[in-house]
Design a protein around this motif. Sequence first.
Motif, short mmCIF file in Angstrom:
data_model
loop_
_atom_site.label_atom_id
_atom_site.label_comp_id
_atom_site.label_asym_id
_atom_site.label_seq_id
_atom_site.Cartn_x
_atom_site.Cartn_y
_atom_site.Cartn_z
N VAL A 12 40.13 -18.81 97.16
CA VAL A 12 41.58 -18.74 97.24
C VAL A 12 41.99 -18.79 98.70
N GLN A 13 43.17 -19.31 98.96
CA GLN A 13 43.68 -19.33 100.32
C GLN A 13 44.24 -17.97 100.71
N ALA A 14 44.24 -17.69 101.99
CA ALA A 14 44.83 -16.45 102.49
C ALA A 14 46.26 -16.31 101.98
N GLY A 15 46.60 -15.11 101.56
CA GLY A 15 47.91 -14.85 100.99
C GLY A 15 47.96 -14.99 99.48
N GLY A 16 46.91 -15.55 98.91
CA GLY A 16 46.85 -15.76 97.47
C GLY A 16 46.41 -14.52 96.71
N SER A 17 46.24 -14.70 95.40
CA SER A 17 45.90 -13.59 94.51
C SER A 17 44.75 -13.97 93.60
N LEU A 18 44.01 -12.97 93.20
CA LEU A 18 42.97 -13.10 92.18
C LEU A 18 42.97 -11.83 91.34
N ARG A 19 42.53 -11.97 90.10
CA ARG A 19 42.37 -10.81 89.23
C ARG A 19 40.95 -10.77 88.72
N LEU A 20 40.23 -9.73 89.08
CA LEU A 20 38.87 -9.54 88.60
C LEU A 20 38.89 -8.70 87.33
N SER A 21 37.97 -9.01 86.45
CA SER A 21 37.79 -8.23 85.22
C SER A 21 36.34 -7.80 85.12
N CYS A 22 36.13 -6.67 84.48
CA CYS A 22 34.78 -6.17 84.25
C CYS A 22 34.74 -5.57 82.86
N GLU A 23 33.97 -6.18 81.99
CA GLU A 23 33.84 -5.69 80.62
C GLU A 23 32.55 -4.89 80.49
N ALA A 24 32.67 -3.72 79.91
CA ALA A 24 31.53 -2.82 79.76
C ALA A 24 31.08 -2.73 78.31
N SER A 25 29.81 -2.48 78.12
CA SER A 25 29.27 -2.27 76.79
C SER A 25 28.09 -1.32 76.89
N GLY A 26 27.72 -0.76 75.76
CA GLY A 26 26.52 0.06 75.72
C GLY A 26 26.74 1.55 75.63
#
Length: 124
Positions: A12-26
């Motif tokens: 992503v370019q500076a100033g942009g956005s991202l959304r990380l996800s983390c799915e758990a199991s167990g």
Amino acid sequence: QVQLVESGGGLVQAGGSLRLSCEASGRTFSRYAMGWFRQAPGKERETVAAITWSGGTTYYADSVKGRFTISRDNAKNTVYLQMNSLKPEDTAVYYCATTRTTEWVTRPYDYHYWGQGTQVTVSS
């Protein structure tokens, strides 16, 4: 066996956005704190953000306060990291992790189960 799977990284370019996800199991996801951590080349792994089992308490590194938001959806066994106003210095591999106990902790070495990581690259 606890498994954590991250997704959402990218370029992503500076100033942009991202959304990380983390799915758990167990195991019962909703009983444990979750955290996001990052490691840049040649640097130690650092805490980015952490959240209690209920979501009622959060922690942020000074470098990301006001730009990143951690949240969780216990019904989906998923924790999120919304990253806005990204900077080149945010470039790193981002990991989610959870604890072995129900204690509220924020330091990387207090977390016992880790995902494989997702690369975030911010271009200037």
